[in-house]
Write an enzyme that holds these catalytic residues in place. Sequence first.
Site, PDB file in Angstrom:
ATOM      1  N   HIS A   1      -6.973   0.496  -6.826  1.00 56.80           N
ATOM      2  CA  HIS A   1      -7.274  -0.323  -5.633  1.00 56.80           C
ATOM      3  C   HIS A   1      -7.913  -1.633  -6.119  1.00 56.80           C
ATOM      4  CE1 HIS A   1      -7.733  -1.364  -1.583  1.00 56.80           C
ATOM      5  NE2 HIS A   1      -8.631  -0.495  -1.164  1.00 56.80           N
TER       6      HIS A   1
ATOM      7  N   ARG B   1       0.867  -1.184   0.000  1.00 55.38           N
ATOM      8  CA  ARG B   1       0.000   0.000   0.000  1.00 55.38           C
ATOM      9  C   ARG B   1       0.901   1.229   0.000  1.00 55.38           C
ATOM     10  NH1 ARG B   1      -5.443   1.334   3.333  1.00 55.38           N
ATOM     11  NH2 ARG B   1      -6.148  -0.101   1.718  1.00 55.38           N
TER      12      ARG B   1
ATOM     13  N   ASP C   1     -17.437   7.062  -2.230  1.00 55.75           N
ATOM     14  CA  ASP C   1     -16.234   6.971  -1.390  1.00 55.75           C
ATOM     15  C   ASP C   1     -16.049   8.340  -0.747  1.00 55.75           C
ATOM     16  OD1 ASP C   1     -13.776   6.268  -0.280  1.00 55.75           O
ATOM     17  OD2 ASP C   1     -12.673   6.253  -2.180  1.00 55.75           O
TER      18      ASP C   1
ATOM     19  N   GLN D   1      -9.968  -4.088  -3.822  1.00 51.44           N
ATOM     20  CA  GLN D   1     -11.300  -3.583  -3.514  1.00 51.44           C
ATOM     21  C   GLN D   1     -12.263  -3.917  -4.663  1.00 51.44           C
ATOM     22  OE1 GLN D   1     -12.202  -1.778  -0.562  1.00 51.44           O
ATOM     23  NE2 GLN D   1     -14.188  -2.369  -1.372  1.00 51.44           N
TER      24      GLN D   1
END
Length: 319
Positions: A134, A107, A228, A137
């Site tokens: 990402h 990350r 988000d 996800q």
Amino acid sequence: MKDYEEKRDLLAIDDFNKELPDLIDWAIKIKNGEGIVEDFRPLEGMSIGSIYEKPSTRTRVSFEVGVNKLGGQPLTLLSNDIQLGKSESIADTAAVLSRFLDGITYRCFNHSDVKELAKHSTVPVINALSDLHHPCQAAADLMTITENKEKVNGHISWVGDGNNVLHDLILASVSMGHDFSYATPSGYEPDETIIKRARKIAENTGAKISSTNDPEEAVQGAGVIYTDISVSMGEEHMTEKKHAFDGFQINEELVSNADSDYLFMHCLPAHRGEEVTDGVIDSKNSVVFDQAENRMWAQMSLLTYMCNENAWHTFRELF
Ligand code: CP
Ligand code: NVA
């Protein structure tokens, strides 16, 4: 560490577009306990290291628990505690870690850093979130949508920032044939080169992509509404950014434009009262905690495929 004849990295979800439906199918099978056998330990004897330059709850816990369930050893490496970025380059770190580990998750802030780590590693590297992508996800999100496919229509709508989560969600969604519409405030559109990639994929699957600056237009008849936070990790200094999202909150009025069985989705963490109201995130339409759980199952499928492909295929053929 394992000697990979040909290792593959997951830097963005379209690195695994072709395999994504099968990876999801496998993840749903293990989640439902279908065919789980006590001695199925595809990562036995393997160690998977996870480097974090930013905080994490879901990614960290889902990788640690998931690797453990697969019989492997998870190691969490917080960037403050290792030499990376201080007295050691990414290239040297990659070379050293490849001598100990069988897979690395990373990350980071700059997407170029995870690309650099992958370039110099001899073991598979998984992007655990960068400023641009990402993918883990998105894999969990498409798994969640697939689990609900009998009751929701396949039109996915994004309302919010044109960020890393949107980038992989659109790439994965159109690769699986979902129409996709997104509404972002002017000036906060997604990366144009990634949208071009999504349009190219959509040409092959027949999925339609549309964009607007009007949230109400984006969610008309939606089967999924996704949002988000407006200020991502690393953007805390952009204090003006929050104000650009006035009118972009997912609230009861906005969701009345969607299908009655729509799914509300959010990668979490959520800032309740900002990008989403309690009424929406706590409603019967919300699947945010399923998404969080599915991070683990989707990553277990990915890790098995990337680190022990034979075991992945054997398991698939058996069940
Ligand atoms: N969604 C997600 O990646 O959460 P964490 O930042 O807690 O890992
Ligand atoms: N866009 C957010 C996602 C957090 C999981 C960020 O990058 O901070």
